[in-house]
Write an enzyme that holds these catalytic residues in place. Structure first.
Site, mmCIF file in Angstrom:
data_model
loop_
_atom_site.group_PDB
_atom_site.id
_atom_site.type_symbol
_atom_site.label_atom_id
_atom_site.label_comp_id
_atom_site.label_asym_id
_atom_site.label_seq_id
_atom_site.Cartn_x
_atom_site.Cartn_y
_atom_site.Cartn_z
ATOM 1 C CG HIS A 18 -1.941 -1.004 1.328
ATOM 2 N ND1 HIS A 18 -2.086 -1.840 2.410
ATOM 3 C CD2 HIS A 18 -2.924 -1.346 0.459
ATOM 4 C CE1 HIS A 18 -3.108 -2.651 2.207
ATOM 5 N NE2 HIS A 18 -3.633 -2.380 1.026
ATOM 6 C CE LYS A 42 -14.217 -6.999 3.503
ATOM 7 N NZ LYS A 42 -13.533 -6.239 2.475
ATOM 8 N NE ARG A 91 -2.376 -7.241 -4.701
ATOM 9 C CZ ARG A 91 -3.099 -7.686 -3.695
ATOM 10 N NH1 ARG A 91 -2.565 -7.822 -2.507
ATOM 11 N NH2 ARG A 91 -4.357 -8.001 -3.865
ATOM 12 C CB SER A 129 -4.287 -6.941 4.197
ATOM 13 O OG SER A 129 -3.924 -5.649 3.805
HETATM 14 O O1 PNS Z 1 -9.181 -2.883 0.215
HETATM 15 P P1 PNS Z 1 -10.465 -3.324 -0.416
HETATM 16 O O2 PNS Z 1 -11.262 -4.130 0.579
HETATM 17 O O3 PNS Z 1 -10.239 -4.053 -1.712
HETATM 18 O O4 PNS Z 1 -11.306 -1.987 -0.749
HETATM 19 C C1 PNS Z 1 -12.589 -2.061 -1.323
HETATM 20 C C2 PNS Z 1 -13.265 -0.683 -1.402
HETATM 21 C C3 PNS Z 1 -13.322 -0.026 -0.041
HETATM 22 C C4 PNS Z 1 -12.464 0.194 -2.328
HETATM 23 C C5 PNS Z 1 -14.688 -0.895 -1.996
HETATM 24 O O5 PNS Z 1 -15.337 -1.893 -1.286
HETATM 25 C C6 PNS Z 1 -15.564 0.367 -1.999
HETATM 26 O O6 PNS Z 1 -15.260 1.337 -2.652
HETATM 27 N N1 PNS Z 1 -16.664 0.347 -1.232
HETATM 28 C C7 PNS Z 1 -17.568 1.469 -1.100
HETATM 29 C C8 PNS Z 1 -18.935 1.174 -1.715
HETATM 30 C C9 PNS Z 1 -18.956 1.542 -3.179
HETATM 31 O O7 PNS Z 1 -18.788 2.669 -3.564
HETATM 32 N N2 PNS Z 1 -19.208 0.550 -4.041
HETATM 33 C C10 PNS Z 1 -19.359 0.758 -5.473
HETATM 34 C C11 PNS Z 1 -18.204 0.252 -6.282
HETATM 35 S S1 PNS Z 1 -18.237 -1.508 -6.382
#
Ligand code: PNS
Length: 170
Positions: A18, A42, A91, A129
Site C-alpha cells: 500500500h 464486514k 498486483r 493484507s
Molecule cells: O481494500 P479493499 O477491501 O479491496 O477496498 C474495497 C473498497 C473499499 C475500495 C470498496 O469496497 C468500496 O469502494 N466500497 C464502497 C462502496 C462503493 O462505492 N461501491 C461501489 C463500487 S463496487
C-alpha cells in the site's frame, strides 16, 4: 489546480505494498487521501481506530497524505473531497477481475470520476493484507512486508513475542 486522488481500501492492516502505491501516486498527484471504508457488515481483524493509528504511524514521514474514513458510495465521497480520481494498486493478474468490475461500476455511478491503476513494485506483487495475516497468525516472519508498527500490532493481536524475529523492520 491541486490534483487530489482518493486511495480507498480496508487497510486491515496497511502493508508495504500500500505504501509503495501511495509513494508512486504522489509522483502524479499533489495530494492523496487514504480513506478506510467503515463497513459494519464486514469482519476485520483490526478496529477502525487501530487501522487509522497504523496508517498514521506508517505514513508520518510522507507529506501530502491525509487519512480519513468513509461510508456509502466511494464516488460520492470522492466528489465531496473535490477529487476526480480513485487510485488503486494492481498486483498480479488475480486482481484484475475485481478491480475491473469495481472501476466500471464506479464509472457507471459517476462519469466524472476516473480510476487510476498503478502497478505495485515487483517486491510487493504477492503481498496482501490477508496473506500477511495468515502468516502472522502462526507467528510466521513477516518482517519487511509491513511497516514495523504493523508487525508489532499483529504480534500483539495474535499473542506472540515481539522479539522473536529480531528487529521488526528489515
Ligand atoms: O481494500 P479493499 O477491501 O479491496 O477496498 C474495497 C473498497 C473499499 C475500495 C470498496 O469496497 C468500496 O469502494 N466500497 C464502497 C462502496 C462503493 O462505492 N461501491 C461501489 C463500487 S463496487
Amino acid at each position: 489546480m491541486r490534483r487530489i486522488a482518493i486511495y480507498p481500501g480496508s487497510f486491515d492492516p496497511v502493508t508495504n505494498g500500500h505504501i509503495d502505491i501511495i509513494e508512486r501516486g504522489l509522483k502524479i498527484f499533489d495530494k492523496i487521501i487514504v480513506t478506510i471504508l467503515r463497513n459494519p457488515n464486514k469482519k476485520f481483524l483490526f478496529t477502525i481506530e487501530e487501522r487509522i493509528e497504523m496508517l498514521e504511524k506508517s505514513l508520518k514521514k510522507i507529506n501530502n497524505v491525509e487519512i480519513d474514513t468513509f461510508n456509502g458510495l466511494l464516488v460520492d465521497y470522492a466528489l465531496k473531497k473535490k477529487s476526480h480520481a480513485i487510485l488503486r494498486g494492481m498486483r498480479a493478474l488475480s486482481d484484475f477481475d475485481y478491480e475491473f468490475q469495481m472501476a466500471l461500476m464506479n464509472r457507471r455511478l459517476n462519469r466524472e470520476i476516473q480510476t487510476v491503476f498503478l502497478m505495485t513494485g515487483l517486491r510487493w506483487i504477492f503481498t496482501s493484507s490477508s496473506i500477511i495475516k495468515q502468516a502472522a497468525e502462526f507467528d510466521g516472519n513477516i518482517t519487511g512486508m509491513v511497516p514495523p508498527i504493523v508487525n508489532q500490532k499483529l504480534k500483539e493481536k495474535f499473542g506472540f513475542n515481539t522479539k522473536k524475529h529480531g528487529p521488526l523492520a528489515s
